[in-house]
Every structure is written in structure tokens, then in C-alpha cells.
Design a protein around this motif. Structure first.
Motif, PDB file in Angstrom:
ATOM      1  N   ARG A 533      21.930  40.139  54.045  1.00 39.72           N
ATOM      2  CA  ARG A 533      20.871  40.483  53.086  1.00 39.72           C
ATOM      3  C   ARG A 533      21.292  40.127  51.656  1.00 39.72           C
ATOM      4  O   ARG A 533      20.613  40.496  50.705  1.00 39.72           O
ATOM      5  CB  ARG A 533      20.570  41.979  53.180  1.00 39.72           C
ATOM      6  N   GLY A 534      22.457  39.491  51.537  1.00 37.44           N
ATOM      7  CA  GLY A 534      22.969  39.161  50.209  1.00 37.44           C
ATOM      8  C   GLY A 534      23.539  40.377  49.495  1.00 37.44           C
ATOM      9  O   GLY A 534      23.660  40.404  48.278  1.00 37.44           O
ATOM     10  N   ILE A 535      23.901  41.392  50.302  1.00 39.82           N
ATOM     11  CA  ILE A 535      24.299  42.666  49.686  1.00 39.82           C
ATOM     12  C   ILE A 535      25.794  42.945  49.830  1.00 39.82           C
ATOM     13  O   ILE A 535      26.394  42.692  50.872  1.00 39.82           O
ATOM     14  CB  ILE A 535      23.471  43.818  50.304  1.00 39.82           C
ATOM     15  N   VAL A 536      26.376  43.473  48.754  1.00 41.12           N
ATOM     16  CA  VAL A 536      27.730  44.028  48.781  1.00 41.12           C
ATOM     17  C   VAL A 536      27.619  45.475  48.322  1.00 41.12           C
ATOM     18  O   VAL A 536      27.085  45.743  47.249  1.00 41.12           O
ATOM     19  CB  VAL A 536      28.671  43.251  47.830  1.00 41.12           C
ATOM     20  N   ASP A 537      28.101  46.383  49.156  1.00 41.51           N
ATOM     21  CA  ASP A 537      28.147  47.791  48.752  1.00 41.51           C
ATOM     22  C   ASP A 537      29.595  48.172  48.518  1.00 41.51           C
ATOM     23  O   ASP A 537      30.453  47.917  49.362  1.00 41.51           O
ATOM     24  CB  ASP A 537      27.576  48.681  49.865  1.00 41.51           C
ATOM     25  N   ILE A 538      29.855  48.781  47.385  1.00 40.29           N
ATOM     26  CA  ILE A 538      31.235  49.181  47.106  1.00 40.29           C
ATOM     27  C   ILE A 538      31.222  50.446  46.260  1.00 40.29           C
ATOM     28  O   ILE A 538      30.283  50.690  45.498  1.00 40.29           O
ATOM     29  CB  ILE A 538      32.005  48.025  46.403  1.00 40.29           C
ATOM     30  N   SER A 539      32.260  51.263  46.439  1.00 36.10           N
ATOM     31  CA  SER A 539      32.398  52.473  45.636  1.00 36.10           C
ATOM     32  C   SER A 539      33.514  52.209  44.630  1.00 36.10           C
ATOM     33  O   SER A 539      34.626  51.863  45.018  1.00 36.10           O
ATOM     34  CB  SER A 539      32.739  53.629  46.574  1.00 36.10           C
ATOM     35  N   LEU A 540      33.204  52.336  43.345  1.00 35.09           N
ATOM     36  CA  LEU A 540      34.173  51.980  42.302  1.00 35.09           C
ATOM     37  C   LEU A 540      34.508  53.180  41.420  1.00 35.09           C
ATOM     38  O   LEU A 540      33.638  53.988  41.083  1.00 35.09           O
ATOM     39  CB  LEU A 540      33.608  50.858  41.425  1.00 35.09           C
ATOM     40  N   HIS A 541      35.768  53.257  41.026  1.00 36.70           N
ATOM     41  CA  HIS A 541      36.186  54.278  40.057  1.00 36.70           C
ATOM     42  C   HIS A 541      35.503  53.989  38.723  1.00 36.70           C
ATOM     43  O   HIS A 541      35.329  52.830  38.347  1.00 36.70           O
ATOM     44  CB  HIS A 541      37.700  54.238  39.877  1.00 36.70           C
ATOM     45  N   HIS A 542      35.136  55.041  38.022  1.00 40.35           N
ATOM     46  CA  HIS A 542      34.426  54.849  36.755  1.00 40.35           C
ATOM     47  C   HIS A 542      35.266  54.032  35.782  1.00 40.35           C
ATOM     48  O   HIS A 542      36.451  54.285  35.605  1.00 40.35           O
ATOM     49  CB  HIS A 542      34.062  56.204  36.144  1.00 40.35           C
ATOM     50  N   GLY A 543      34.636  53.025  35.195  1.00 37.35           N
ATOM     51  CA  GLY A 543      35.350  52.150  34.279  1.00 37.35           C
ATOM     52  C   GLY A 543      34.554  50.887  34.033  1.00 37.35           C
ATOM     53  O   GLY A 543      33.398  50.767  34.447  1.00 37.35           O
ATOM     54  N   ASP A 544      35.179  49.943  33.329  1.00 35.04           N
ATOM     55  CA  ASP A 544      34.532  48.662  33.046  1.00 35.04           C
ATOM     56  C   ASP A 544      35.154  47.589  33.936  1.00 35.04           C
ATOM     57  O   ASP A 544      36.364  47.591  34.159  1.00 35.04           O
ATOM     58  CB  ASP A 544      34.733  48.280  31.576  1.00 35.04           C
ATOM     59  N   TYR A 545      34.305  46.690  34.397  1.00 40.88           N
ATOM     60  CA  TYR A 545      34.773  45.674  35.350  1.00 40.88           C
ATOM     61  C   TYR A 545      34.270  44.292  34.967  1.00 40.88           C
ATOM     62  O   TYR A 545      33.148  44.137  34.467  1.00 40.88           O
ATOM     63  CB  TYR A 545      34.256  45.986  36.765  1.00 40.88           C
ATOM     64  N   ASP A 546      35.092  43.310  35.242  1.00 43.29           N
ATOM     65  CA  ASP A 546      34.661  41.913  35.236  1.00 43.29           C
ATOM     66  C   ASP A 546      34.342  41.534  36.671  1.00 43.29           C
ATOM     67  O   ASP A 546      35.116  41.856  37.576  1.00 43.29           O
ATOM     68  CB  ASP A 546      35.795  40.993  34.753  1.00 43.29           C
ATOM     69  N   VAL A 547      33.218  40.869  36.847  1.00 40.17           N
ATOM     70  CA  VAL A 547      32.810  40.489  38.202  1.00 40.17           C
ATOM     71  C   VAL A 547      32.587  38.980  38.234  1.00 40.17           C
ATOM     72  O   VAL A 547      31.978  38.419  37.313  1.00 40.17           O
ATOM     73  CB  VAL A 547      31.498  41.210  38.584  1.00 40.17           C
ATOM     74  N   ILE A 548      33.085  38.334  39.259  1.00 40.01           N
ATOM     75  CA  ILE A 548      32.832  36.901  39.439  1.00 40.01           C
ATOM     76  C   ILE A 548      32.178  36.701  40.803  1.00 40.01           C
ATOM     77  O   ILE A 548      32.735  37.107  41.831  1.00 40.01           O
ATOM     78  CB  ILE A 548      34.131  36.075  39.371  1.00 40.01           C
ATOM     79  N   VAL A 549      30.981  36.126  40.784  1.00 43.48           N
ATOM     80  CA  VAL A 549      30.252  35.870  42.023  1.00 43.48           C
ATOM     81  C   VAL A 549      30.299  34.366  42.288  1.00 43.48           C
ATOM     82  O   VAL A 549      29.994  33.571  41.393  1.00 43.48           O
ATOM     83  CB  VAL A 549      28.781  36.336  41.888  1.00 43.48           C
ATOM     84  N   THR A 550      30.718  33.992  43.490  1.00 44.65           N
ATOM     85  CA  THR A 550      30.828  32.566  43.820  1.00 44.65           C
ATOM     86  C   THR A 550      29.855  32.209  44.939  1.00 44.65           C
ATOM     87  O   THR A 550      29.825  32.872  45.987  1.00 44.65           O
ATOM     88  CB  THR A 550      32.270  32.229  44.263  1.00 44.65           C
ATOM     89  N   HIS A 551      29.078  31.163  44.731  1.00 45.33           N
ATOM     90  CA  HIS A 551      28.118  30.688  45.732  1.00 45.33           C
ATOM     91  C   HIS A 551      28.889  30.083  46.904  1.00 45.33           C
ATOM     92  O   HIS A 551      29.805  29.290  46.691  1.00 45.33           O
ATOM     93  CB  HIS A 551      27.191  29.639  45.093  1.00 45.33           C
ATOM     94  N   PRO A 552      28.549  30.445  48.129  1.00 45.38           N
ATOM     95  CA  PRO A 552      29.359  29.996  49.278  1.00 45.38           C
ATOM     96  C   PRO A 552      29.295  28.488  49.510  1.00 45.38           C
ATOM     97  O   PRO A 552      30.236  27.917  50.070  1.00 45.38           O
ATOM     98  CB  PRO A 552      28.754  30.750  50.463  1.00 45.38           C
TER      99      PRO A 552
END
Ligand SMILES: *[C@@H]1O[C@H](CO)[C@@H](O)[C@H](O)[C@H]1NC(C)=O
Ligand SMILES: *[C@@H]1O[C@H](CO)[C@@H](O)[C@H](O)[C@H]1NC(C)=O
Ligand SMILES: *[C@@H]1O[C@H](CO)[C@@H](O)[C@H](O)[C@H]1NC(C)=O
Ligand SMILES: *[C@@H]1O[C@H](CO)[C@@H](O)[C@H](O)[C@H]1NC(C)=O
Ligand SMILES: *[C@@H]1O[C@H](CO)[C@@H](O)[C@H](O)[C@H]1NC(C)=O
Ligand SMILES: *[C@@H]1O[C@H](CO)[C@@H](O)[C@H](O)[C@H]1NC(C)=O
Ligand SMILES: *[C@@H]1O[C@H](CO)[C@@H](O)[C@H](O)[C@H]1NC(C)=O
Ligand SMILES: *[C@@H]1O[C@H](CO)[C@@H](O)[C@H](O)[C@H]1NC(C)=O
Ligand SMILES: *[C@@H]1O[C@H](CO)[C@@H](O)[C@H](O)[C@H]1NC(C)=O
Length: 579
Positions: A533-552
Motif C-alpha cells: 500500500r506504499g505504507i511504512v508504520d513505525i514508532s519513533l521516540h520524540h525528536g527531530d528526524y531526517d528522512v530519505i525516501v528512495t524510489h525502488p
């Protein structure tokens, strides 16, 4: 390429709140007297009483026996509630008891409801271990006219028989008791409770939807998430070696964003000779922390222990002291105004009372109000040892800590003060009593004030690393705890109790625990793959994050920054990618 990052709708409000509530106080609508609220009837026994037989005295006094001298009888309240009374007492421990069996390594949570026939007094639960040693399990200030809850506990070092008994300072009052509970937990159960709490209070669920511009899901997209800043302040004390030791600098800066200077701001450091203030070292340390984005707790304006005054202070007359102290507080607080996240105003004023003895009973209150006047924005802390680390210390028990807190905040001028509870957390030898620690955090947490563990350490011993981890996890998992500073560090900086790096800057086992927790509580990176479904579910500790999404297929990347806050329990982030 276009990114549509749909943020949790509370985001803008959240940002506002965080800006103005530096230490995590969400609301001023707390009722900090709730903790002392006494009830007309006791509540039911927690955990159905646990291993206590006849915990609510529904079966008269069955399974309970007189301890010491005195008598024991059941009574009925006006509402028909049955409770037990120890009367005709002559010794502090005269009460009644129940025999139990303690099992090695289990953690026992105790609770019970108490009332006295007259006045008010500290009531303690005492465990008589193996028919000899007396171990305190907790304390409460009980009164006449209503029921007070005592919470505490004990950790069994070995399997043995034990007796639960009760103590008051004044042996001539009756002790009334109801709803007694003793519930054992294994280490695994305890840890699992901590983990559940961490999930609930320190983390939020984040869902990434990765799609094409036309909204069709991109299965197999790679989402790499790396924390850039943790929300929870987990820091470490620092001393003057930071100014000259490059290895220490690197070691510190790569790990921590929060600190307390161990001794360098203290009065005995800044005014060794009366009238000759010298802030060279704390100024330089503050410059270093500023350059490295590290927030500093101010420690401390005064210390209520006679032994740790500047040498010249002890011989001053009360009037001279009042004058010198007025200069001191004005000098240090105005100098660092706006530069610190906290001040320990009157250090250790539950144990000690140097200033109260010399200047009058409300000395602490006066200096908190003065600090508030000089720097109204900085959070003002009490800072005490043994309150949650050692059940044998009645003086600094949570109940007495709370009394001092009320005294400091009694005046209307204090009602808007940003106030917080500092608990040093210097643990000595032996398995830490996590039941007592948690009970104390529960009790003081009910005030609604933020709690920081300010000087966390554990004495050297074979199990030091293991015990340190237990204590840090207990702090991080408790909802009332808003920050943790360790008084620990590398040998080259002179830290010899809780050593995190040895003389060659090799990480010690205790240092490895700290590094493991820093990583576990945030840093990542976490690499995940989007499902069908194009979905990622994750539980993250509160904070700031850099995210990089790569097309397969195309390997094109999309970069975004996200902020995970406790105000958003679920956050949806929609990433649209051009093919
Ligand atoms: C009981 O009271 C008597 C007289 O006050 C005293 O001598 C004795 O030590 C007490 N016993 C205990 C177990 O406290
Ligand atoms: C013990 O105390 C009760 C009141 O709780 C009193 O009625 C009784 O007379 C006392 N007994 C003795 C032996 O003093
Ligand atoms: C408990 O007491 C018994 C008898 O006094 C003694 O032999 C035993 O060593 C004690 N156990 C512990 C763990 O202290
Ligand atoms: C949506 O876009 C993708 C990538 O451009 C394309 O492969 C796909 O066929 C499109 N689907 C629809 C239903 O338009
Ligand atoms: C102030 O302290 C610094 C650092 O210890 C020292 O080098 C300097 O000489 C002191 N200044 C005075 C005036 O004593
Ligand atoms: C402290 O106590 C003194 C003496 O009782 C009193 O004059 C003073 O107003 C009190 N100060 C505060 C801030 O309550
Ligand atoms: C366990 O050991 C510690 C440290 O030796 C001691 O303080 C504590 O009282 C002991 N607990 C019990 C239940 O014996
Ligand atoms: C540990 O450090 C403290 C403070 O620097 C010092 O007073 C103490 O003597 C040291 N203890 C040992 C065993 O080296
Ligand atoms: C994300 O944050 C980093 C700093 O951590 C910054 O350098 C970068 O420009 C930010 N990127 C975006 C897309 O905001």
C-alpha cells in the motif's frame, strides 16, 4: 519532485507550546496539593492486596498479629468500612504484622492507607528481614481525620522470611491501617512495564504513505529515518577539564546536548575570597557549551550544607551573611540570566538548613522568590539526594521533600514561578530499590511539576553497569520525569565513581550502557521498506528526524525533516514522488 508532508494537525499548536514551556510543563492548572489529599475512606487494596492475606480486614484481624507491645483491634468507619487499629503503643515499632516470604531478586511494590488517632506524623512501613535486619520500605505523613496513601517497596537481595510492620515517630498515637498491598514483580515484568511506558509516553506512531503523483502506492520504496535531535533531555555533568582536554570535548559533544557544571558555578568556586568574584572558568565553560549547542542547568546558587560554604562564610554574623548572600544571588543570577535552562536555588535544603539556622525559617523561600524576581523565566529547582534512591533516609523522603516544596511555594508571589523537582539519584552499593524509586516518582509526580533526575550515578561495584541501566530506564520510562543528567564521565576528567571512559578513553561497561541507551532512545538510523500500500508504520521516540525516501526503480530520492512530538500520538506523512 514534490513532497506533500501532511503533518499531524496539532503541529503548529505543539510548536508554540514547546517554545514557551522549555521544560515540558504543559499546563499551569495543576493542583500540587492533590498529593497530600487525604480521603475520607481508603481506596481498595492495589492488586487485590498481592501476597497479603486479608488485606482489607474483611475477615477481622485474621493473619495479622501484634508486633511488640500494645493491642490490636478492628474498627468500623461510619460507612461500615472495616479497618485495623494498633493501640496502647509505647514503642515506635509497636504495631501489628503479617509474615511473608520474600524471594530473591523479586521487586515488591507496597501500598497501604494510614490514619492516626491524633495529630500528624511520619508513618513508615518496615520489613523485618530474616527475623533480624530492619529495612524501611516507604514513608507517608499520616494525619487524624482522613486516610493517606503510603507507597513504597523493597527489593529482595535473598530469599527469606520477613514481617511487615509499621512505625511512627510518636509511639503514643494509634495507627489505623487499611487496604494493605504487597505485589511482587519479576525483573522481566518490571522491564516490560518500563517498555510499555516508554512506548506510551516517549514515542509516537508515524505512518509514511509513499505514492506517485497520481496517488498510486509505491511498493518497495526505501525509507531511512535518522534522528537529528532527541526531545528528551538526557545529559551529563561536565567539569573544567572540558576547557583543555580535546578528547573529553569530542567525547562529550558527540553524545550530549544537556549538562550541569559539577562545581564551577558554586559560591565556593566563584568567590574564594570575600569580595573577589571570579567567573573566568564558568564563563569559559558556558562559551564552550553555547558553541556546541549544549543547554546548561545552573548549579547552584546556594547550598544549605554548612560544610560547603566558601570558607569565609561560616564566620559571618547573620546580618553579614544576609548581605553577602544578597550580593551572591544578584551577581550570579543576573550574570547568567537567559543563558541557563534551570537554577538549583537552595541545594539540599531538605537534609540541611544552614541558611534557615542563620537567617530564619523561611530562608529558602526568600531566595527562591529572589531568584524568580531576578530571572523570571528560568525554571527554579529544588535538588536533593536520597529522596528516591534510599528508603532508609526518612529525612529526605518524598513526603518531607513535598513539605519543603510547599513551604517554598506558599506565597501568592510564587504562583507563577516556573518550578521543578530535582532528584539527584546518587545510588550507593547494592541492587537499586526500583519499587521505592517508582513510588517516589509517582508521589512527587502527582504535584504536576516536572521532575528531573539531576546527578544520576551508581557507586562502583561488580554490577555497576547493570544497575545503572535499571535506574536510567526507570527514569526514562516514568511519565513525570522530564529530563535526566548523569554525574558521570571519563577518568581523564576526574570522574571516579560512575566512570564512562577509562584513562585511555576506552568506553567502560557502564559507558557502553549509556551509549546503548542513547542509540535505543533515538539515533537510529532505521531502514524500512514500504509495503504493497506504499505504507511504512513505525514508532519513533520524540525528536527531530531526517528522512530519505528512495524510489525502488528510479533510485530517485526525496529528503524531508520531521518532528515527532508527544502531542501527536499518530502522525501521517504523505510523500509523493515523480517517477
Ligand atoms: C514492652 O513494654 C515493656 C515496658 O514498657 C518494655 O520493657 C519491653 O521492652 C517492651 N517490649 C517490646 C517487645 O517492645
Ligand atoms: C487499649 O486501647 C483501647 C483503646 O483502643 C482501650 O479501650 C483499652 O482499654 C486499652 N487496653 C489496655 C490494656 O490498656
Ligand atoms: C537468616 O537467619 C538464619 C538464622 O539466624 C541464618 O542462619 C541465615 O544465614 C540468615 N540468612 C541470611 C540470608 O542472612
Ligand atoms: C500512476 O503513476 C505511475 C508512475 O508515473 C504509473 O506507472 C501508473 O501507471 C499510474 N497509474 C495510474 C492509475 O494512472
Ligand atoms: C580568576 O580565575 C582564573 C582561573 O582560575 C585565574 O587564571 C585568574 O588569575 C583569576 N583572576 C584573578 C583576578 O584572581
Ligand atoms: C520570612 O519570615 C520573616 C519573619 O517571620 C517575615 O518578616 C518575612 O516576611 C518572611 N518572608 C517571606 C518572604 O515570607
Ligand atoms: C539489599 O542490599 C542493600 C545493599 O547491601 C541493602 O541496603 C538493602 O537493605 C538490602 N535489602 C534487603 C531486603 O535486605
Ligand atoms: C574521586 O574524586 C573525588 C572528587 O574529585 C575525590 O575527592 C576523591 O578522592 C576521588 N576518589 C578516589 C578513590 O580517587
Ligand atoms: C533538515 O535538517 C537539516 C539539519 O538537521 C538541514 O540541514 C536540512 O536543510 C533540513 N532539510 C529540510 C528539507 O528541511
Amino acid at each position: 519532485m514534490k513532497v506533500a508532508a501532511k503533518l499531524c494537525n496539532l503541529f503548529t499548536t505543539t510548536y508554540f507550546l514547546l517554545l514557551f514551556s522549555g521544560l515540558g510543563v504543559d499546563s499551569k492548572d495543576y493542583d500540587y496539593f492533590a498529593t497530600t489529599k487525604c480521603t475520607t475512606e481508603p481506596h481498595k487494596a492495589q492488586y487485590g492486596g498481592g501476597i497479603i492475606v486479608n488485606p482489607e480486614f474483611d475477615h477481622n484481624i485474621e493473619s495479622w498479629t501484634v508486633f511488640g507491645n500494645g493491642t490490636m483491634e478492628e474498627r468500623l468507619s461510619n460507612n461500615g468500612n472495616r479497618f485495623i487499629v494498633a493501640s496502647n503503643r509505647t514503642q515506635t515499632l509497636d504495631s501489628f504484622s503479617q509474615k511473608i516470604q520474600l524471594k530473591k531478586e523479586l521487586i515488591y511494590m507496597f501500598s497501604g492507607w494510614f490514619q492516626l488517632s491524633e495529630g500528624r506524623d511520619l508513618v513508615s512501613v518496615v520489613f523485618k528481614i530474616n527475623d533480624s535486619e530492619l529495612v524501611y520500605g516507604g514513608h507517608v505523613i499520616a494525619k487524624n481525620g482522613c486516610w493517606s496513601l503510603l507507597k513504597g517497596g523493597i527489593v529482595a537481595n535473598f530469599s527469606s522470611s520477613a514481617e511487615i510492620i509499621f512505625e511512627t515517630n510518636n509511639p503514643s498515637v494509634e495507627i489505623w491501617v487499611d487496604s494493605v498491598s504487597l505485589q511482587p514483580f519479576t525483573k522481566e515484568e518490571w522491564r516490560s512495564h518500563q517498555d510499555n511506558n516508554i512506548e506510551r509516553v516517549r514515542k509516537s506512531r508515524v505512518r509514511f504513505h509513499v505514492s506517485n503523483v497520481n496517488e498510486t502506492a509505491i511498493e518497495g520504496a526505501k525509507v531511512v529515518i535518522k534522528q537529528t535531535k532527541a526531545n528528551f533531555p538526557f545529559g551529563c555533568g561536565m567539569n573544567y577539564h572540558i576547557l583543555t582536554n580535546r578528547d573529553y570535548q569530542e567525547w562529550f559533544v558527540s553524545r550530549f546536548k544537556y549538562t550541569t557544571f559539577t562545581n564551577q558555578m558554586k559560591w565556593y568556586s566563584t568567590e574564594i575570597i570575600q569580595g573577589q568574584e571570579n567567573y573566568t572558568i564558568p564563563d569559559a565553560m558556558l562559551k564552550f557549551t553555547k558553541e556546541n549547542g549544549i543547554s546548561v542547568r545552573g548549579h547552584n546558587i546556594f547550598w544549605d550544607y554548612e560544610k560547603y560554604q566558601p570558607k569565609w562564610v561560616n564566620s559571618l554574623s547573620p546580618d553579614e551573611l544576609r548581605e553577602a548572600a544578597a550580593k551572591r544571588i544578584k551577581s550570579v543570577v543576573t550574570r547568567y540570566k537567559g543563558e541557563l535552562i534551570a537554577w538549583d536555588v537552595m541545594n539540599e535544603n531538605v537534609h540541611f538548613h544552614f541558611y534557615e539556622d542563620k537567617l530564619g525559617e523561611n530562608a529558602s523561600e526568600i531566595y527562591y522568590l529572589r531568584a524568580y524576581e531576578l530571572d523570571p523565566k528560568t525554571t527554579l529547582f529544588m535538588n536533593e539526594y536520597n529522596t528516591i534512591e534510599y528508603s532508609g533516609d526518612k529525612v529526605a523522603s518524598p513526603a518531607n521533600y513535598f513539605n519543603k516544596l510547599k513551604e517554598i511555594l506558599q506565597s501568592p508571589e510564587a504562583s507563577e514561578m516556573s518550578f521543578a523537582i530535582g532528584l539527584q539519584c546518587h545510588f550507593a552499593s547494592g541492587r537499586p530499590n526500583l519499587a521505592y524509586m517508582r513510588s517516589g516518582l509517582d508521589f512527587l509526580g502527582e504535584t504536576g511539576f516536572p521532575i528531573w533526575l539531576t546527578e544520576t550515578s551508581v557507586d562502583p561495584q561488580a554490577e555497576q553497569a547493570e544497575y545503572f541501566e535499571e535506574i536510567l530506564r526507570e527514569g526514562y520510562s516514568h511519565p513525570a520525569v522530564k529530563g535526566i543528567i548523569m554525574f558521570a564521565g571519563p577518568a581523564q576528567a576526574g570522574f571516579n565513581s560512575t566512570l564512562l571512559a577509562d584513562a585511555n578513553f576506552q568506553t567502560t561497561p557502564t559507558g557502553k550502557v549509556v551509549d546503548k541507551l542513547i542509540s535505543e532512545w533515538g539515533t537510529g538510523p532505521y531502514t524500512t521498506i514500504a509495503d504493497g500500500r506504499g505504507i511504512v508504520d513505525i514508532s519513533l521516540h520524540h525528536g527531530d528526524y531526517d528522512v530519505i525516501v528512495t524510489h525502488p526503480l528510479t533510485q530517485q530520492t526525496e529528503k524531508l525533516n520531521i518532528s515527532v512530538r508527544k502531542e501527536c500520538s499518530q502522525k501521517n506523512i504523505h510523500v509523493k514522488m515523480h517517477a
